[in-house]
Design an enzyme around this catalytic site. Structure first.
Site, PDB file in Angstrom:
ATOM      1  N   ARG A 153       0.869  -1.166  -0.072  1.00 44.74           N
ATOM      2  CA  ARG A 153      -0.049  -0.008   0.250  1.00 44.74           C
ATOM      3  C   ARG A 153       0.960   1.264  -0.067  1.00 44.74           C
ATOM      4  O   ARG A 153       0.347   2.429  -0.400  1.00 44.74           O
ATOM      5  CB  ARG A 153      -0.899   0.068   1.148  1.00 44.74           C
ATOM      6  CG  ARG A 153      -1.881   1.147   1.249  1.00 44.74           C
ATOM      7  CD  ARG A 153      -3.173   1.216   2.124  1.00 44.74           C
ATOM      8  NE  ARG A 153      -3.096  -0.072   3.198  1.00 44.74           N
ATOM      9  CZ  ARG A 153      -2.465   0.094   4.533  1.00 44.74           C
ATOM     10  NH1 ARG A 153      -1.931   1.250   4.617  1.00 44.74           N
ATOM     11  NH2 ARG A 153      -2.315  -0.920   5.285  1.00 44.74           N
ATOM     12  N   TYR A 179     -15.356  19.413 -12.656  1.00 43.36           N
ATOM     13  CA  TYR A 179     -15.904  17.815 -12.794  1.00 43.36           C
ATOM     14  C   TYR A 179     -16.965  18.015 -11.664  1.00 43.36           C
ATOM     15  O   TYR A 179     -16.710  18.110 -10.397  1.00 43.36           O
ATOM     16  CB  TYR A 179     -14.710  17.137 -12.605  1.00 43.36           C
ATOM     17  CG  TYR A 179     -15.234  15.865 -12.783  1.00 43.36           C
ATOM     18  CD1 TYR A 179     -15.751  15.077 -13.913  1.00 43.36           C
ATOM     19  CD2 TYR A 179     -15.075  15.016 -11.885  1.00 43.36           C
ATOM     20  CE1 TYR A 179     -15.927  13.806 -14.064  1.00 43.36           C
ATOM     21  CE2 TYR A 179     -15.465  13.678 -11.726  1.00 43.36           C
ATOM     22  CZ  TYR A 179     -15.762  12.982 -13.103  1.00 43.36           C
ATOM     23  OH  TYR A 179     -16.096  11.731 -12.850  1.00 43.36           O
ATOM     24  N   ASP A 201      -6.822  21.169 -11.518  1.00 47.12           N
ATOM     25  CA  ASP A 201      -7.107  19.811 -12.186  1.00 47.12           C
ATOM     26  C   ASP A 201      -6.712  19.859 -13.835  1.00 47.12           C
ATOM     27  O   ASP A 201      -7.408  20.833 -14.735  1.00 47.12           O
ATOM     28  CB  ASP A 201      -8.584  19.405 -12.139  1.00 47.12           C
ATOM     29  CG  ASP A 201      -9.009  18.253 -12.826  1.00 47.12           C
ATOM     30  OD1 ASP A 201      -8.329  17.913 -13.628  1.00 47.12           O
ATOM     31  OD2 ASP A 201     -10.122  17.496 -12.161  1.00 47.12           O
ATOM     32  N   LYS A 220      -8.343   9.524 -18.605  1.00 44.43           N
ATOM     33  CA  LYS A 220      -8.709  10.129 -19.608  1.00 44.43           C
ATOM     34  C   LYS A 220      -7.608  10.084 -20.677  1.00 44.43           C
ATOM     35  O   LYS A 220      -7.019   9.034 -21.118  1.00 44.43           O
ATOM     36  CB  LYS A 220      -9.021  11.624 -19.329  1.00 44.43           C
ATOM     37  CG  LYS A 220     -10.030  11.623 -18.167  1.00 44.43           C
ATOM     38  CD  LYS A 220     -11.555  10.930 -18.465  1.00 44.43           C
ATOM     39  CE  LYS A 220     -12.306  10.516 -17.176  1.00 44.43           C
ATOM     40  NZ  LYS A 220     -12.747  12.082 -16.545  1.00 44.43           N
TER      41      LYS A 220
HETATM   42  C1  LIG Z   1     -13.112  12.095 -15.255  1.00 43.13           C
HETATM   43  C2  LIG Z   1     -12.378  13.396 -14.187  1.00 43.13           C
HETATM   44  C3  LIG Z   1     -12.132  13.300 -13.103  1.00 43.13           C
HETATM   45  C4  LIG Z   1     -12.187  11.940 -12.253  1.00 43.13           C
HETATM   46  O1  LIG Z   1     -11.269  11.195 -12.545  1.00 43.13           O
HETATM   47  P1  LIG Z   1     -11.767   9.524 -12.456  1.00 43.13           P
HETATM   48  O2  LIG Z   1     -10.543   8.881 -13.026  1.00 43.13           O
HETATM   49  O3  LIG Z   1     -13.051   9.466 -13.253  1.00 43.13           O
HETATM   50  O4  LIG Z   1     -11.968   9.336 -10.924  1.00 43.13           O
HETATM   51  C5  LIG Z   1     -11.458  14.620 -12.222  1.00 43.13           C
HETATM   52  N1  LIG Z   1     -11.596  15.748 -13.107  1.00 43.13           N
HETATM   53  C6  LIG Z   1     -11.934  15.908 -14.504  1.00 43.13           C
HETATM   54  C7  LIG Z   1     -11.648  17.053 -15.177  1.00 43.13           C
HETATM   55  C8  LIG Z   1     -12.347  14.478 -15.056  1.00 43.13           C
HETATM   56  O5  LIG Z   1     -12.682  14.803 -16.535  1.00 43.13           O
END
Ligand SMILES: *Cc1c(COP(=O)(O)O)cnc(C)c1O
Length: 395
Positions: A50, A103, A178, A203
């Site tokens: 972990r 998000y 982000d 993504k």
């Molecule tokens: C998809 C997304 C998230 C969350 O990520 P996960 O991998 O689905 O937990 C956070 N911020 C943005 C801008 C996203 O597109």
């Protein structure tokens, strides 16, 4: 992890095993939950699965290098796990300032912090620089955390990153960016003074819609230690195989983005002229409210665009009538996805009902356009709906 190479080379070159004779070219997937050890544990010992995994290291090195940090990034089990760890940097009683079109999972986490009585939050229109700075001034001595997302998901608003990050710094407020939509190939917030960058690796970075994974990157040793402690304690860790798949995906990031963003620009341009489309949102369009900012602070306009259809029904019909585009949530994969965002209850009412978010993949652009156009041709002609806020340039 400073690199002498450009990002297109870093994604291919970084995180390789040493070049010993007969060594493998790729790192192995190491499956273990524990490590051999005797005597007192030292800080750098792997210890237990972990805390540390050899299969995280190469991707953490690549992400640190891409974001221009001297420190390796930290992988998390999902993007939201990384967001959650970064949000914990706000001390109890502090105030989170975040974009109203962040998000939706990020907004949900902020709401939960309020419900738990841990912290407060204020939503801002991230494109309104003056209003964001006012929100920072209104903190009035309370500890704050400025959350930035740019371009925002799904409205594609562009924040003035250099100005907002500097304003937060002057006021002793930490910033988290982000960077999922832009990826470090198009925008590197740490170089502007941001404290932490978070990613949904799910993504563009992984890029094949086959893993869920997240990451946080910082240049600050103390902040990294806190994020690492949070990961080790709360346990939202990545699996070794998922980390390996994401590393493999990252190797082609530059090529994928090059193709998908040039297609996105072309599709945005063409969709603008379609009678069923009330509005197109894409920072690469000269008339887009975020265009000047994006051009100044990004190395490209990204591969997501939004089309506004006159109604939810018309937009839903488009997602049913496409054959090549896949109607699905998420973004950043090699395959093109289309989704009406308000199908999610949690999406705020300021997002138009008929808004379609398109994540452009790497298919042939003419095939993508022909398929999209055929579906749009079946939709009723606009305008139909009252002009939404962002159409008027206010967003
Ligand atoms: C998809 C997304 C998230 C969350 O990520 P996960 O991998 O689905 O937990 C956070 N911020 C943005 C801008 C996203 O597109």
């Amino acid at each position: 992890m400073n690199s002498e190479y450009s990002p297109e080379t870093v994604v291919v070159e970084a995180g390789r095993p040493p070049r010993d004779h007969d060594a493998p070219v790729n790192p192995p997937v190491v499956l273990t939950s524990t490590y051999v050890g005797t005597g007192p544990m030292a800080g750098e010992d792997r210890g237990y699965g972990r805390y540390s995994q050899p299969s995280w290291d190469p991707l953490e090195e690549v992400l640190g290098t891409l974001e221009h940090s001297a420190l390796p990034g930290l992988l998390f089990g999902s993007g939201l796990a990384a967001c959650s760890a970064a949000m914990q940097l706000l001390e109890p009683g502090g105030v989170l300032v975040l974009p109203r079109h962040s998000y939706m999972g990020t907004v949900t986490q902020a709401r939960e912090m309020v419900e738990n009585g841990r912290a407060g939050y204020v939503e801002v229109d991230i494109a309104e620089t003056g209003a964001v700075i006012e929100a920072l001034d209104a903190l009035d001595g309370r500890q704050g955390l400025l959350w930035l997302e740019s371009p925002t998901n799904p409205m594609l608003e562009v924040a003035d990153l250099p100005v907002l990050i500097a304003a937060a710094r002057e006021r002793g407020v930490r910033t988290v960016v982000d960077n999922t939509f832009a990826t470090p190939l198009l925008q590197r917030p740490l170089t502007l003074g941001a404290d932490v960058v978070v990613h949904s690796v799910t993504k563009y970075l992984a890029g094949h819609s086959d893993v869920v994974l997240g990451a946080a990157v910082t240049s600050d040793e103390a902040l990294r230690a806190r994020l690492l402690r949070h990961r080790s304690t709360h346990g939202a860790i990545a699996g070794p195989f998922e980390a390996w798949l994401a590393l493999r995906g990252v190797r082609t990031l530059a090529l994928r983005i090059e193709r998908s963003q040039s297609s996105a620009a072309e599709l945005a341009r063409r969709a603008q002229g379609h009678p069923s489309v009330a509005a197109v949102r894409y920072p690469g369009l000269p008339g887009d409210p975020g265009h000047a900012r994006a051009a100044a602070q990004m190395d490209g306009f990204g591969s997501v665009l939004c089309l506004e259809l006159p109604s939810a029904e018309a937009a839903d019909d488009v997602t049913r009538n496409v054959r090549l585009w896949t109607p699905a949530t998420s973004l950043g994969g090699v395959e093109s996805l289309i989704e009406r965002r308000r199908r999610h209850d949690s999406e705020p009412a300021t997002v138009p009902e008929g808004l379609l978010r398109l994540s452009v993949g790497i298919e042939n652009v003419e095939d993508l356009w022909n398929d999209l156009k055929a579906a749009l041709d079946q939709a009723p002609a606009g305008p139909g709906s009252p002009a939404s806020e962002w159409e008027t340039g206010a967003g």
